[in-house]
Design an enzyme around this catalytic site. Structure first.
Site, PDB file in Angstrom:
ATOM      1  N   ALA A 109      38.494   4.718 -15.825  1.00  0.00           N
ATOM      2  CA  ALA A 109      38.205   3.530 -15.012  1.00  0.00           C
ATOM      3  C   ALA A 109      37.743   2.371 -15.880  1.00  0.00           C
ATOM      4  CB  ALA A 109      37.132   3.860 -13.978  1.00  0.00           C
ATOM      5  N   GLY A 111      40.954   1.345 -15.755  1.00  0.00           N
ATOM      6  CA  GLY A 111      42.381   1.626 -15.858  1.00  0.00           C
ATOM      7  C   GLY A 111      43.126   0.790 -16.889  1.00  0.00           C
ATOM      8  N   LYS A 113      43.390   1.073 -20.201  1.00  0.00           N
ATOM      9  CA  LYS A 113      44.201   1.853 -21.147  1.00  0.00           C
ATOM     10  C   LYS A 113      45.163   2.775 -20.406  1.00  0.00           C
ATOM     11  CE  LYS A 113      40.726   0.604 -24.082  1.00  0.00           C
ATOM     12  NZ  LYS A 113      39.409   0.267 -23.581  1.00  0.00           N
ATOM     13  N   CYS A 229      33.707   0.432 -27.685  1.00  0.00           N
ATOM     14  CA  CYS A 229      33.648  -1.027 -27.859  1.00  0.00           C
ATOM     15  C   CYS A 229      32.229  -1.374 -28.326  1.00  0.00           C
ATOM     16  CB  CYS A 229      34.035  -1.751 -26.579  1.00  0.00           C
ATOM     17  SG  CYS A 229      33.017  -1.354 -25.159  1.00  0.00           S
TER      18      CYS A 229
END
Ligand code: SAM
Length: 468
Positions: A109, A111, A113, A229
């Site tokens: 979630a 979504g 990737k 990230c």
């Protein structure tokens, strides 16, 4: 920005720290990724009113130089593109997807990737999109529905349960790990506010656990991509170093340091293993994008022992996020017959051939079986085709978004202003045969309508409608 974060980055980066910190004065980059299941980049660029530039590391990715309200164009509702931060587009590309593969996205979630992987698979193989947080399933489901892939299974499970039940069977596994989000500080005030050294340590401990389970799902010879990230070495190089120490049958696969990608930093780990430099870091002061870390790992072993160290939970009794609430009045055979009748009358080109699964009153087109999913919280076993009601069949919005206009027996092509009115819920006046009609805009489907006496009833889902 958090003082502790700035101090740590100054220590880590030394001379490079001022350039890094200066990048926080620049506006964040914005991007869109084109849905290669529905169009190509040239056609998309010609169709939208924005100024765009290619993202060097993603053939379907574009920087948006000039353009606003990116999620509010009808093409977005048609699933023609996904709004995505450009650095994030490097992750699915690093998976090195080949047609027909079985791919598992463990933390899917909302979504970004998953939709990218779906485009790379091109409706071949199987894509399992898993998300543990039930509250995030609805948004993920909507994004996948718009994307219109026919081979996606949506699951709401803990990674360890998947590992125990499925074992080492996937060609590719993506763990886009929950992290402290330092790479998103330019975009995300909540990530800045939440930051603390303890939060970073907590994220690292959780990543270690998930990574261990994730690895058990990769077949021998298969690959796993671990991405975050964030900049914290504890969540990046140190995770990979500890994983490789504990798993001698895994190796890093080099990610080419192209496009401004920087080698990861072995010197930020206790092991200092040079191979760690084969993972990459995307730095906001070295390229146009936010911060990311990507490691590609290959399972070189021949067999995997799956420790059944997770207690066998009883099957879940509670209603799943997307499951029908009540028992159906139509038998499973009746559901299939209604679908076949709908398909004969309203679809073309053999669409819908394949294996069907019936859940209560809903029917799904399921991809090649990849694993036994009994006992797992499968929200959608495949493409939702529709719902059988007593005496009638209602095609699903997901089906509309997976269809190309030529695959529908009847289409109603709208110009942009009418498309906006359709998305707002307006009925349309259009002559034609009574029955289901696929509403389209510029050759992309938007949803269903049902015509009766020249009036097309608007069946765009109420929960998705645009406000006027
Ligand atoms: N891959 C997504 C994308 O590209 O749109 C973003 C994923 S986000 C970085 C991390 C995800 O991990 C979140 O959706 C979060 O709910 C999920 N998550 C949180 N705790 C988790 C856990 N213990 N195991 C697996 N996933 C977890």
């Amino acid at each position: 920005m958090p003082v502790g974060f700035i101090q740590r980055m100054q220590t880590l980066l030394g001379d490079e720290a001022p350039a890094f910190l200066q990048s926080y004065e620049e506006p964040p980059t914005t991007g869109v990724r084109v849905n290669l299941l529905k169009t190509d980049v040239a056609r998309f660029v010609a169709a939208v009113p924005w100024t765009l530039d290619p993202v060097p590391w993603c053939p379907s990715g574009l920087y948006v130089r000039l353009g606003e309200r990116l999620g509010k164009h009808p093409y977005h509702a048609a699933g023609v593109y996904y709004v995505q931060e450009p650095s994030a587009m490097a992750v699915a590309e690093a998976l090195d997807i080949a047609p027909g593969q079985h791919v598992l996205d463990l933390a899917a979630a909302p979504g970004g990737k998953t939709t990218h992987i779906a485009s790379l698979l091109g409706n071949t193989g199987v894509l399992v999109a898993n998300e543990v947080e039930t509250s995030r399933i609805k948004g993920l489901g909507e994004n996948l529905e718009r994307w219109g892939a026919r081979n996606v299974v949506l699951v709401n499970e803990r990674v360890e349960r998947l590992a125990v039940r499925w074992g080492a069977r996937f060609d590719r596994v993506l763990l886009d790990a929950p992290c402290s989000g330092e790479g998103m500080f330019r975009k995300n005030a909540a990530a800045r506010a939440e930051w603390s050294a303890q939060h970073v340590a907590g994220c690292a401990a959780r990543q270690e656990r998930i990574l261990e389970h994730a690895a058990r799902l990769v077949r021998p010879g298969g690959r796993m991509v671990y991405s975050t990230c964030t900049f914290a070495p504890e969540e990046n190089e140190q995770q990979i170093a500890a994983f490789l120490d504990a798993h001698p049958d895994w190796v890093l696969v080099p990610v080419a340091p192209l496009h401004g990608f920087a080698p990861a930093r072995p010197d930020w780990t206790a092991q200092r293993a040079p191979a760690l430099a084969q993972a990459v870091r995307l730095w906001p002061h070295r390229l146009e994008g936010e911060g990311h870390f990507i490691a590609v790992l290959q399972h070189t072993g021949t067999a995997v022992a799956i420790a059944r160290d997770v207690p066998e939970d009883p099957p879940r009794r509670k209603r799943r996020a997307d499951a029908p609430a009540r028992r159906t009045e139509v038998s499973a055979q009746g559901v299939v017959e209604q679908w076949q009748d709908f398909r004969r009358r309203f679809l073309r080109d053999g669409f819908g051939e394949g294996t069907l699964a019936v859940r209560a009153d809903r029917v799904y087109l399921v991809p090649a079986p990849c694993a036994d999913d009994s006992e797992l919280a499968v929200v959608r076993p495949g493409l939702w085709l529709g719902t059988a009601k007593p005496g009638r069949f209602e095609p699903a919005h997901a089906l509309a978004l997976a269809l190309r206009p030529y695959q529908a027996a009847d289409t109603t092509a709208l110009a942009l202003p009418d498309a906006v009115r359709y998305l707002q819920g307006a009925a349309l006046e259009r002559a034609g045969p009574d029955g289901w009609t696929l509403i389209t805009l510029d050759g992309w489907s938007l949803g269903w309508g049902r015509r009766s006496g020249g009036i097309v009833k608007n069946l765009y889902p109420k929960g998705l409608r645009w406000s006027g």
